[in-house]
Design a protein around this motif. Structure first.
Motif, mmCIF file in Angstrom:
data_model
loop_
_atom_site.group_PDB
_atom_site.id
_atom_site.type_symbol
_atom_site.label_atom_id
_atom_site.label_comp_id
_atom_site.label_asym_id
_atom_site.label_seq_id
_atom_site.Cartn_x
_atom_site.Cartn_y
_atom_site.Cartn_z
ATOM 1 N N ASN A 12 57.377 39.583 42.663
ATOM 2 C CA ASN A 12 57.503 38.022 41.029
ATOM 3 C C ASN A 12 57.818 39.315 39.944
ATOM 4 O OD1 ASN A 12 56.146 36.180 39.601
ATOM 5 N ND2 ASN A 12 55.251 35.654 41.501
ATOM 6 N N MET A 13 58.542 38.844 39.266
ATOM 7 C CA MET A 13 58.815 39.169 37.794
ATOM 8 C C MET A 13 57.885 38.703 36.597
ATOM 9 S SD MET A 13 59.400 41.823 36.401
ATOM 10 C CE MET A 13 60.031 42.666 35.121
ATOM 11 N N ASP A 14 57.790 37.186 36.981
ATOM 12 C CA ASP A 14 57.454 36.456 36.261
ATOM 13 C C ASP A 14 54.605 36.650 36.078
ATOM 14 O OD1 ASP A 14 58.899 34.653 35.256
ATOM 15 O OD2 ASP A 14 59.592 34.191 37.596
ATOM 16 N N ALA A 15 55.148 37.422 37.573
ATOM 17 C CA ALA A 15 53.202 38.289 37.300
ATOM 18 C C ALA A 15 53.509 39.248 36.894
ATOM 19 C CB ALA A 15 53.025 37.710 38.839
ATOM 20 N N LEU A 16 54.478 40.168 36.598
ATOM 21 C CA LEU A 16 54.118 41.405 36.944
ATOM 22 C C LEU A 16 54.839 41.721 34.855
ATOM 23 C CD1 LEU A 16 54.506 44.192 38.029
ATOM 24 C CD2 LEU A 16 56.624 44.321 38.042
ATOM 25 N N SER A 17 55.195 40.717 34.743
ATOM 26 C CA SER A 17 55.464 41.247 33.160
ATOM 27 C C SER A 17 54.284 40.852 32.894
ATOM 28 C CB SER A 17 56.871 40.060 32.681
ATOM 29 O OG SER A 17 56.501 39.243 33.211
ATOM 30 N N VAL A 18 53.839 39.355 33.446
ATOM 31 C CA VAL A 18 52.063 39.421 32.056
ATOM 32 C C VAL A 18 51.434 40.019 32.257
ATOM 33 C CG1 VAL A 18 50.129 36.968 32.544
ATOM 34 C CG2 VAL A 18 53.015 36.856 32.417
ATOM 35 N N VAL A 19 51.152 40.334 33.883
ATOM 36 C CA VAL A 19 50.288 41.986 34.505
ATOM 37 C C VAL A 19 50.714 42.554 33.566
ATOM 38 C CG1 VAL A 19 49.201 43.554 35.935
ATOM 39 C CG2 VAL A 19 49.737 41.196 35.995
ATOM 40 N N PRO A 199 45.901 31.043 41.997
ATOM 41 C CA PRO A 199 47.036 31.134 41.549
ATOM 42 C C PRO A 199 47.485 32.011 40.443
ATOM 43 C CG PRO A 199 46.614 29.202 41.364
ATOM 44 C CD PRO A 199 45.268 29.507 41.617
ATOM 45 N N ARG A 200 46.446 32.523 39.974
ATOM 46 C CA ARG A 200 46.215 33.885 38.855
ATOM 47 C C ARG A 200 47.010 35.333 39.168
ATOM 48 N NH1 ARG A 200 40.671 32.948 35.370
ATOM 49 N NH2 ARG A 200 40.065 32.944 37.848
ATOM 50 N N ALA A 201 47.830 35.745 38.520
ATOM 51 C CA ALA A 201 47.558 37.266 38.896
ATOM 52 C C ALA A 201 46.703 37.581 38.584
ATOM 53 C CB ALA A 201 49.646 37.700 38.016
ATOM 54 N N LYS A 214 37.073 46.797 36.883
ATOM 55 C CA LYS A 214 37.058 45.816 36.356
ATOM 56 C C LYS A 214 38.577 44.573 37.235
ATOM 57 C CE LYS A 214 37.967 44.780 32.266
ATOM 58 N NZ LYS A 214 38.911 44.986 30.730
ATOM 59 N N TRP A 215 37.744 43.547 37.176
ATOM 60 C CA TRP A 215 38.933 42.587 38.002
ATOM 61 C C TRP A 215 39.102 42.091 36.553
ATOM 62 C CZ3 TRP A 215 35.845 44.354 41.434
ATOM 63 C CH2 TRP A 215 35.968 44.938 42.536
ATOM 64 N N VAL A 216 41.404 41.492 36.612
ATOM 65 C CA VAL A 216 41.563 40.653 35.646
ATOM 66 C C VAL A 216 42.104 39.676 36.247
ATOM 67 C CG1 VAL A 216 42.283 40.623 33.708
ATOM 68 C CG2 VAL A 216 41.642 42.904 33.968
ATOM 69 N N ARG A 217 42.324 39.244 35.763
ATOM 70 C CA ARG A 217 43.354 37.260 36.638
ATOM 71 C C ARG A 217 43.811 36.897 35.213
ATOM 72 N NH1 ARG A 217 41.671 36.414 42.059
ATOM 73 N NH2 ARG A 217 43.980 35.172 42.241
#
Ligand code: ZN
Length: 246
Positions: A12-19, A199-201, A214-217
Motif C-alpha cells: 500500500n504505497m499511498d499509506a507508506l508514502s504518508v508514513v 483505517p488510518r495508517a 509513541k504511536w502515530v496514526r
C-alpha cells in the motif's frame, strides 16, 4: 537516538508514502520494518523499493515468504492467496530476490529483537495476554532480550511483564514510557492494512534515550489505494476492508 518502527506495509504505497513523510519530521536516525512488505494491495515493487531505500533493518513476513516461494499459501484465505499469486506474477526479479534474502528475526541492540509473528514462531499471532506471557518468557529466557517489536496481527498494542512476573497490556495509542526492569512485546500496528477498526495508517516512534514509544496514526488516500486494488483485478474485499480498517 530515535527510531521509527513500521510493519505490514502490504503493497500500500499511498499509506507508506504518508508514513515516510511523517517519519521525516520526527528526526529519527533509523527506520525498522517488521515485514509483510507485500500482499493484499497493488503496489509491491514501489513499496519494496521505498523500504530498501529507507529502512536499516527489515525482517521477513509470512506474505513475503509466500511470494518468495518459501511455501505455498494453502492456509491463507482466498483473497490473500489471490494477492500472493498476483504479486508473484508482477514483481520485479530483483525485488523478489530481496524478499527471498530477508531474515526471519533480527537482533538490533543487546536488548531489542525484531520479528514478524512472535519471538518463538514467525507465523504465530500474539492475540492475548496468556500467549504474550509465554512469548515474553521465551524472549527473555531463550533469547536474552528485553524488548521485542512484532507485527502480523495489524493491531497496535503493548504487552509487558514486570520483574515479579505480572503480565499487563495497554492499547497501542499515545505515548508510553517503558520501565528498564520490565520485558515488552510491542506492535506498531499496520501501515497498509490496519485491523483495529481505524483505517488510518499506523506506526510508532521509539526514543531510546527517553525510553518511550509513541504511536502515530495518519490519514492517507484510501480511495486511491482501493482504486489500484480494483484496477489490478485483485478481490473487491481487499479494497473494501481498507475503508473499514478491518
Ligand atoms: Zn500482515
Amino acid at each position: 537516538m530515535k527510531v521509527a518502527v513500521i510493519s505490514d506495509v502490504h503493497s500500500n504505497m499511498d499509506a507508506l508514502s504518508v508514513v515516510l513523510d511523517d517519519i521525516e519530521g520526527e528526526g529519527v536516525a533509523q527506520v525498522w520494518c517488521l515485514g509483510d512488505l507485500v500482499g493484499y494491495n497493488a503496489e509491491p515493487d514501489a513499496c519494496i523499493e521505498e523500504v530498501r531505500k529507507r529502512c536499516t533493518y527489515v525482517v521477513l513476513g509470512n506474505h513475503d515468504a509466500a511470494v518468495a516461494g518459501h511455501f505455498e499459501p494453502l492456509h491463507f484465505n482466498l483473497a490473500a492467496r489471490a494477492a500472493v499469486e498476483w504479486t508473484r506474477k508482477v514483481l520485479k526479479r530483483d525485488n523478489l530476490a530481496y524478499l527471498d534474502r530477508l531474515p526471519s528475526a533480527r537482533s538490533v541492540t543487546e536488548e531489542i529483537l525484531l520479528v514478524h509473528g512472535s519471538p518463538s514462531d514467525p507465523e504465530a499471532y500474539i492475540m492475548g495476554i496468556s500467549q504474550a506471557e509465554s512469548e515474553l518468557q521465551y524472549l527473555f529466557q531463550r533469547l536474552r532480550k528485553r524488548i521485542c517489536f512484532f507485527g502480523h496481527t495489524h493491531v497496535p498494542v503493548l504487552y509487558g511483564m514486570t520483574r515479579s512476573g505480572e503480565v499487563f497490556h495497554e492499547p497501542g495509542e499515545g505515548e508510553v514510557r517503558l520501565d528498564q526492569e520490565n520485558l515488552y512485546l510491542i506492535n506498531p500496528g499496520s501501515v497498509g492494512q490496519p485491523r483495529d477498526g481505524d483505517p488510518r495508517a499506523s506506526y510508532l516512534v521509539l526514543d531510546l534515550r527517553e525510553l518511550t514509544v509513541k504511536w502515530v496514526r495518519l490519514v492517507y488516500d484510501v480511495d486511491s489505494a482501493q482504486e489500484k486494488v480494483l484496477r489490478a483485478g485483485l478481490p473487491e474485499f481487499l479494497a473494501s476492508r481498507l475503508s473499514r480498517g478491518m
